[in-house]
Design an enzyme around this catalytic site. Sequence first.
Site, PDB file in Angstrom:
ATOM      1  N   THR A  10       0.827  -1.209   0.000  1.00  0.00           N
ATOM      2  CA  THR A  10       0.000   0.000   0.000  1.00  0.00           C
ATOM      3  C   THR A  10       0.860   1.258   0.000  1.00  0.00           C
ATOM      4  O   THR A  10       1.997   1.237   0.508  1.00  0.00           O
ATOM      5  CB  THR A  10      -0.896  -0.005   1.267  1.00  0.00           C
ATOM      6  N   ASP A  11       0.297   2.344  -0.505  1.00  0.00           N
ATOM      7  CA  ASP A  11       1.021   3.624  -0.458  1.00  0.00           C
ATOM      8  C   ASP A  11       1.148   4.135   0.983  1.00  0.00           C
ATOM      9  O   ASP A  11       1.952   5.024   1.256  1.00  0.00           O
ATOM     10  CB  ASP A  11       0.346   4.681  -1.346  1.00  0.00           C
ATOM     11  N   GLU A  12       0.363   3.545   1.889  1.00  0.00           N
ATOM     12  CA  GLU A  12       0.412   4.026   3.287  1.00  0.00           C
ATOM     13  C   GLU A  12       1.766   3.755   3.938  1.00  0.00           C
ATOM     14  O   GLU A  12       2.092   4.366   4.961  1.00  0.00           O
ATOM     15  CB  GLU A  12      -0.725   3.405   4.112  1.00  0.00           C
ATOM     16  N   TYR A  46      -1.424  -0.285  11.118  1.00  0.00           N
ATOM     17  CA  TYR A  46      -1.665  -0.996   9.855  1.00  0.00           C
ATOM     18  C   TYR A  46      -0.514  -0.758   8.884  1.00  0.00           C
ATOM     19  O   TYR A  46       0.084  -1.700   8.354  1.00  0.00           O
ATOM     20  CB  TYR A  46      -2.990  -0.533   9.226  1.00  0.00           C
TER      21      TYR A  46
HETATM   22  P1  NAD Z   1      -9.965  -6.998   2.602  1.00  0.00           P
HETATM   23  O1  NAD Z   1      -9.933  -6.693   4.059  1.00  0.00           O
HETATM   24  O2  NAD Z   1     -11.217  -6.753   1.841  1.00  0.00           O
HETATM   25  O3  NAD Z   1      -9.572  -8.505   2.352  1.00  0.00           O
HETATM   26  C1  NAD Z   1      -8.561  -9.161   3.081  1.00  0.00           C
HETATM   27  C2  NAD Z   1      -8.827 -10.658   2.995  1.00  0.00           C
HETATM   28  O4  NAD Z   1      -7.774 -11.326   3.690  1.00  0.00           O
HETATM   29  C3  NAD Z   1     -10.143 -11.079   3.635  1.00  0.00           C
HETATM   30  O5  NAD Z   1     -10.845 -11.942   2.765  1.00  0.00           O
HETATM   31  C4  NAD Z   1      -9.713 -11.818   4.906  1.00  0.00           C
HETATM   32  O6  NAD Z   1     -10.597 -12.864   5.276  1.00  0.00           O
HETATM   33  C5  NAD Z   1      -8.365 -12.367   4.474  1.00  0.00           C
HETATM   34  N1  NAD Z   1      -7.479 -12.631   5.619  1.00  0.00           N
HETATM   35  C6  NAD Z   1      -7.259 -11.832   6.710  1.00  0.00           C
HETATM   36  N2  NAD Z   1      -6.380 -12.422   7.529  1.00  0.00           N
HETATM   37  C7  NAD Z   1      -6.031 -13.611   6.952  1.00  0.00           C
HETATM   38  C8  NAD Z   1      -5.161 -14.663   7.338  1.00  0.00           C
HETATM   39  N3  NAD Z   1      -4.467 -14.613   8.468  1.00  0.00           N
HETATM   40  N4  NAD Z   1      -5.048 -15.734   6.509  1.00  0.00           N
HETATM   41  C9  NAD Z   1      -5.768 -15.805   5.363  1.00  0.00           C
HETATM   42  N5  NAD Z   1      -6.629 -14.838   4.959  1.00  0.00           N
HETATM   43  C10 NAD Z   1      -6.740 -13.749   5.743  1.00  0.00           C
HETATM   44  O7  NAD Z   1      -8.749  -6.177   1.981  1.00  0.00           O
HETATM   45  P2  NAD Z   1      -8.566  -5.574   0.520  1.00  0.00           P
HETATM   46  O8  NAD Z   1      -9.054  -4.195   0.518  1.00  0.00           O
HETATM   47  O9  NAD Z   1      -9.053  -6.552  -0.492  1.00  0.00           O
HETATM   48  O10 NAD Z   1      -6.977  -5.503   0.467  1.00  0.00           O
HETATM   49  C11 NAD Z   1      -6.201  -6.566  -0.078  1.00  0.00           C
HETATM   50  C12 NAD Z   1      -4.742  -6.208   0.043  1.00  0.00           C
HETATM   51  O11 NAD Z   1      -4.485  -4.976  -0.614  1.00  0.00           O
HETATM   52  C13 NAD Z   1      -4.300  -5.999   1.497  1.00  0.00           C
HETATM   53  O12 NAD Z   1      -3.036  -6.589   1.648  1.00  0.00           O
HETATM   54  C14 NAD Z   1      -4.220  -4.498   1.661  1.00  0.00           C
HETATM   55  O13 NAD Z   1      -3.223  -4.150   2.579  1.00  0.00           O
HETATM   56  C15 NAD Z   1      -3.851  -4.063   0.255  1.00  0.00           C
HETATM   57  N6  NAD Z   1      -4.316  -2.711  -0.104  1.00  0.00           N
HETATM   58  C16 NAD Z   1      -5.656  -2.409  -0.116  1.00  0.00           C
HETATM   59  C17 NAD Z   1      -6.053  -1.136  -0.491  1.00  0.00           C
HETATM   60  C18 NAD Z   1      -7.506  -0.751  -0.564  1.00  0.00           C
HETATM   61  O14 NAD Z   1      -7.809   0.401  -0.890  1.00  0.00           O
HETATM   62  N7  NAD Z   1      -8.441  -1.642  -0.330  1.00  0.00           N
HETATM   63  C19 NAD Z   1      -5.115  -0.157  -0.814  1.00  0.00           C
HETATM   64  C20 NAD Z   1      -3.769  -0.508  -0.758  1.00  0.00           C
HETATM   65  C21 NAD Z   1      -3.388  -1.789  -0.432  1.00  0.00           C
END
Ligand code: NAD
Length: 346
Positions: free
Chosen positions: A136-138, A161
């Site tokens: 993430t950009d964070e 996070y």
């Molecule tokens: P989300 O919270 O919707 O999905 C995360 C998934 O991971 C869920 O299905 C959850 O059940 C699963 N999970 C959590 N802990 C787990 C574990 N220990 N073992 C197996 N599965 C597990 O998140 P998202 O928005 O789809 O983000 C996906 C990735 O992208 C993350 O790594 C997040 O850091 C990154 N990201 C997201 C965004 C955004 O805007 N949504 C932006 C930048 C980066």
Amino acid sequence: MKSYLITGGAGFIGSNFIKYMLEKYNTRKDIKLVVLDKLSYAGNLDNLIDIMNEIKFIKGDIANRELIEYIFAEYNIDYLINFAAESHVDKSIKDPQLFIETNVLGTQNLLDISKEFWKVDGSDYRAGVKFLQISTDEVYGSLEGEGYFSEKTALAPNSPYAASKASADMLVRAYHQTYNLPINITRCSNNYGPYQFPEKLIPLFVTNAVDDKELPIYGEGKNIRDWLYVRDHCQAIDLVLQQGKNGEVYNIGANNERTNLEITKIILQLLDKSDSLITYVSDRLGHDYRYAIDASKIKNDLDWEVEYSFETGIKETVQWYLDNEDWWRRVQSGEYQRSYQSEKKL
Ligand code: NAD
């Protein structure tokens, strides 16, 4: 035939990525998708229900060593794409521990097993294998004035996070530097689109507005985020998997900077609702002011371009929530979890 292990595939971006891959490739001759998800509160099998027969779904934790070893041995994995994470900043402020367990230790477990299974003779790796960390950009912290995050920007995470994601990035880098593990890291800006859990700004505000509930904005709503349509993100991930140079980090963003207040007003306008639904609440602790991504590296080196303008993406997204009210009502009521919590085997 390439075999993909997609962790966190029942979440927002993971499930969109799976659908993107199934539209693009043929599961009978090109790809096999193995999806691992713990089904935390953010994991929702409703996101995958229509494609369950085209993937292999396994319920489990990325921190479970035995399970990951079993998956590698059974499915001869070529690519591991790690979406699995605790992803909600507010939750990380209340309970940082869980974020370390999944985002740091879980990622380290995946790296460790990848390192063992992809080795050919103890020193080299199978051609074509890759570990892709979705970051993430964070991790770069907050921009207070002008400028953009490039891949060279120093990591300066501010929330638990962001710190857990930055730690994971460092481990991915270390496994590459120390053991030569083939890796890429992608760092994207804020995603929006279908299947996003309605705790995040856009789906929360769309669903609240439909129900004429208040839209709680942090502070004065001046914080700026750089919005990326999830379909564009998925296309970029596939490109990095296929063409990303080994060991490189790629920023992914669409140059769509908006204040939270602007986003809120756009949503209200699209739904034909009044601005009076907006309420201002005390600011999030340590709230980063601005994120903005410089994505010129992926554009120049891999010829990536966004396909969707923000206007198109946000319209499609709002329409998706209107067309899929059952989906988010089942999330709001907790029904989505009750349906599989009782099942022993998935
Ligand atoms: P989300 O919270 O919707 O999905 C995360 C998934 O991971 C869920 O299905 C959850 O059940 C699963 N999970 C959590 N802990 C787990 C574990 N220990 N073992 C197996 N599965 C597990 O998140 P998202 O928005 O789809 O983000 C996906 C990735 O992208 C993350 O790594 C997040 O850091 C990154 N990201 C997201 C965004 C955004 O805007 N949504 C932006 C930048 C980066």
